[in-house]
Write a protein that holds these residues in place. Sequence first.
Motif, PDB file in Angstrom:
ATOM      1  N   LEU A   1       0.841  -1.200   0.000  1.00  7.06           N
ATOM      2  CA  LEU A   1       0.000   0.000   0.000  1.00  7.06           C
ATOM      3  C   LEU A   1       0.876   1.251   0.000  1.00  7.06           C
ATOM      4  O   LEU A   1       0.568   2.239  -0.663  1.00  7.06           O
ATOM      5  CB  LEU A   1      -0.935   0.002   1.221  1.00  7.06           C
ATOM      6  CG  LEU A   1      -1.871   1.217   1.325  1.00  7.06           C
ATOM      7  CD1 LEU A   1      -2.842   1.267   0.149  1.00  7.06           C
ATOM      8  CD2 LEU A   1      -2.641   1.232   2.636  1.00  7.06           C
ATOM      9  N   TRP A   2       1.993   1.169   0.720  1.00  6.25           N
ATOM     10  CA  TRP A   2       2.866   2.352   0.800  1.00  6.25           C
ATOM     11  C   TRP A   2       3.626   2.581  -0.499  1.00  6.25           C
ATOM     12  O   TRP A   2       3.933   3.715  -0.847  1.00  6.25           O
ATOM     13  CB  TRP A   2       3.807   2.236   2.012  1.00  6.25           C
ATOM     14  CG  TRP A   2       2.980   2.164   3.258  1.00  6.25           C
ATOM     15  CD1 TRP A   2       2.734   1.065   4.016  1.00  6.25           C
ATOM     16  CD2 TRP A   2       2.195   3.225   3.839  1.00  6.25           C
ATOM     17  NE1 TRP A   2       1.858   1.369   5.040  1.00  6.25           N
ATOM     18  CE2 TRP A   2       1.527   2.679   4.951  1.00  6.25           C
ATOM     19  CE3 TRP A   2       2.008   4.570   3.523  1.00  6.25           C
ATOM     20  CZ2 TRP A   2       0.668   3.435   5.759  1.00  6.25           C
ATOM     21  CZ3 TRP A   2       1.166   5.325   4.321  1.00  6.25           C
ATOM     22  CH2 TRP A   2       0.503   4.760   5.414  1.00  6.25           C
ATOM     23  N   VAL A   3       3.898   1.490  -1.222  1.00 10.55           N
ATOM     24  CA  VAL A   3       4.530   1.662  -2.540  1.00 10.55           C
ATOM     25  C   VAL A   3       3.548   2.362  -3.481  1.00 10.55           C
ATOM     26  O   VAL A   3       3.894   3.314  -4.187  1.00 10.55           O
ATOM     27  CB  VAL A   3       4.967   0.296  -3.120  1.00 10.55           C
ATOM     28  CG1 VAL A   3       5.531   0.472  -4.522  1.00 10.55           C
ATOM     29  CG2 VAL A   3       5.980  -0.368  -2.200  1.00 10.55           C
ATOM     30  N   LEU A   4       2.282   1.900  -3.438  1.00 10.32           N
ATOM     31  CA  LEU A   4       1.271   2.523  -4.296  1.00 10.32           C
ATOM     32  C   LEU A   4       1.028   3.969  -3.855  1.00 10.32           C
ATOM     33  O   LEU A   4       0.851   4.871  -4.673  1.00 10.32           O
ATOM     34  CB  LEU A   4      -0.033   1.726  -4.261  1.00 10.32           C
ATOM     35  CG  LEU A   4       0.091   0.278  -4.763  1.00 10.32           C
ATOM     36  CD1 LEU A   4      -1.237  -0.453  -4.629  1.00 10.32           C
ATOM     37  CD2 LEU A   4       0.577   0.229  -6.207  1.00 10.32           C
ATOM     38  N   PHE A   5       1.049   4.192  -2.548  1.00  8.78           N
ATOM     39  CA  PHE A   5       0.909   5.527  -1.978  1.00  8.78           C
ATOM     40  C   PHE A   5       1.989   6.452  -2.559  1.00  8.78           C
ATOM     41  O   PHE A   5       1.720   7.541  -3.059  1.00  8.78           O
ATOM     42  CB  PHE A   5       1.059   5.409  -0.454  1.00  8.78           C
ATOM     43  CG  PHE A   5       0.968   6.702   0.330  1.00  8.78           C
ATOM     44  CD1 PHE A   5      -0.189   7.036   1.001  1.00  8.78           C
ATOM     45  CD2 PHE A   5       2.071   7.557   0.437  1.00  8.78           C
ATOM     46  CE1 PHE A   5      -0.265   8.215   1.756  1.00  8.78           C
ATOM     47  CE2 PHE A   5       2.004   8.725   1.189  1.00  8.78           C
ATOM     48  CZ  PHE A   5       0.834   9.052   1.856  1.00  8.78           C
ATOM     49  N   GLY A   6       3.250   5.983  -2.507  1.00  7.69           N
ATOM     50  CA  GLY A   6       4.373   6.805  -2.986  1.00  7.69           C
ATOM     51  C   GLY A   6       4.295   7.048  -4.476  1.00  7.69           C
ATOM     52  O   GLY A   6       4.527   8.169  -4.958  1.00  7.69           O
ATOM     53  N   THR A   7       3.945   6.002  -5.221  1.00  9.43           N
ATOM     54  CA  THR A   7       3.862   6.146  -6.673  1.00  9.43           C
ATOM     55  C   THR A   7       2.781   7.163  -7.034  1.00  9.43           C
ATOM     56  O   THR A   7       2.997   8.090  -7.812  1.00  9.43           O
ATOM     57  CB  THR A   7       3.504   4.783  -7.318  1.00  9.43           C
ATOM     58  OG1 THR A   7       4.379   3.794  -6.801  1.00  9.43           O
ATOM     59  CG2 THR A   7       3.612   4.839  -8.820  1.00  9.43           C
ATOM     60  N   GLU A   8       1.613   6.992  -6.419  1.00 10.94           N
ATOM     61  CA  GLU A   8       0.488   7.878  -6.716  1.00 10.94           C
ATOM     62  C   GLU A   8       0.782   9.307  -6.241  1.00 10.94           C
ATOM     63  O   GLU A   8       0.376  10.279  -6.871  1.00 10.94           O
ATOM     64  CB  GLU A   8      -0.791   7.335  -6.059  1.00 10.94           C
ATOM     65  CG  GLU A   8      -2.032   8.205  -6.196  1.00 10.94           C
ATOM     66  CD  GLU A   8      -2.601   8.265  -7.615  1.00 10.94           C
ATOM     67  OE1 GLU A   8      -1.877   7.906  -8.565  1.00 10.94           O
ATOM     68  OE2 GLU A   8      -3.754   8.701  -7.761  1.00 10.94           O
TER      69      GLU A   8
END
Length: 560
Positions: free
Chosen positions: A12-19
């Motif tokens: 979730l945090w990877v997607l958070f950072g990407t977004e």
Amino acid sequence: MSEVKTGHPKGLWVLFGTEMWERFNFYGMRAILTLFLVNSLLMKEEDASLLYGGFLGLCYLTPMLGGFISDRFFGNRNCIMLGGLMMATGQLLLFFSASTFGTNLGLANSLMWIALGVIIFGNGFFKPNISSMVGSLYPKQEKSKLDTAFTIFYMGINLGAFLGQTICPYIGDVEVGGIRDVHAFKWGFLAASIAMILGTLVFFFLKNKYVVTPEGKPLGGLPSKNDASDFEEGEAQKAEFTTKSLVLALISFVALFFLFRFILDGHNFIKTLIYPIIYASGITLAGLIISDKSLTKVERDRIIVIYIVAFFVIFFWAAFEQAGSSLTFIADNQTDLNFLGWQMPPSMVQVFNGVFVFGFALPFSILWDKLRAAGKEPMSPMKQAIGLGLIALSYFIIANNVKDLGNSGLLGIKWLILLYLIQTFAELCLSPIGLSLVGKLSPKRFASLLFGVFFLSNAAGYALAGTLGSILPNTGDKFLKATELGIDLQGVLDKKIVPTAEQVDLMTKNHIAPENPVFVGFEIHNLYEFFMVFVVLTGIASIVLFSLKPLLKKLMHGVK
Ligand code: GLN
């Protein structure tokens, strides 16, 4: 709160950072785009607003395509990488456009159009895929965590928006000696491009390790490798339409396209080509789904609820998305931008939306949890009616503050900040809730298509935002300029003075409209009337949606 720290997968945090980096790129560019179009590419404000609406609208039309291509061919991961690289390239093209307009305006214009086209398709690949990956991080038995997951993700979106809307205006919307440096916009676009490259790199390097199932299997790979465990037994996994219904859909799309083209006639191709495409696709897709013979009565009823809500949401985004056009022009032309002793760049005022979302997203989700525990949580469409009511209120307050400004008074920046605060509360009642409502009401085989319809209603809202933004009357700066040119603009607008051909020419050159704008037969004389248009539209939408409560409740068949 410990849930937030421990209960969510690292992915979730990877997607958070990407977004976050992607939204930096998107909203940073959105902050300065219309000012760049007007000041560097010498476009009229009216046309810039129409272009802005068309651009945003198309950004929410292409996710249909991105979702489709991902489902059938490339998978989420590849589409996110492709979309990210396309958006970074688009921003770089805007950088080149903003670097060349001084010597070659024609080339700069062409680069701008190509850039926006590339960004539109990039967004289409990126946006639906990153959002659906958030959902797929959680196994079926953990779907209850999704509401919090999306709240966290929504905070990532707005942290990115906040950073982009601070940095891009800070380096791109610059004054030197009280005069705008029209050559500085390029740095804003370059920063946006770098942000998008960072986002793509974050995803590229971390996805294999973290964006995985609890068993460690990679998520979002090629579609052929999907497993069917998320579906009920015997449930169809994909929507299959007959050739007959697809042909009928095509015919109605063409008919609707020409109908809207006829209604929206005008000289601007965005209004007569892009907007009709957006409106016609939304209605056609909605019709295609609802006419499917495999739907049961309950399923059909629930889909009708999605459609009703989607229709009202159009008015919300139309009012909300004045941020990057008319509200930025007002901040630029008729606002005292002194913020705690500092002259804020006009395009930066939008940042308060991101700031407030970041600050209030969690409190709002806690509020809904508390109300739910007390058995007092309003059902989702009613939250949306509240959102519409709040946005009407925000414009009502600002309308009353511009009432006595006349042609030369300046609006205090605090009123725009208050507007963004109330609009953020409205957004939090409406936007994240809408997505989860669609998730709850859709039959699974139609879920992505119904998300598509919902995104298309956003697109329609943006197109309407473009039309509404384009009826902004002359602001203070225009009156000032007219006085400098020796023209009594108020007299001309009141038809008390007939300007000479030479004066009309001067006004056109300086982008001063010699007539007040007209909206559905009403002449808009001043900013007060302009803002009241939004009060009336969203106010009526809110009241009607409230009054539909009993019907909606019945049609939802037990879904809250
Ligand atoms: N601000 C949010 C985002 O950028 C929501 C926009 C929308 O749903 N139209 O994702």
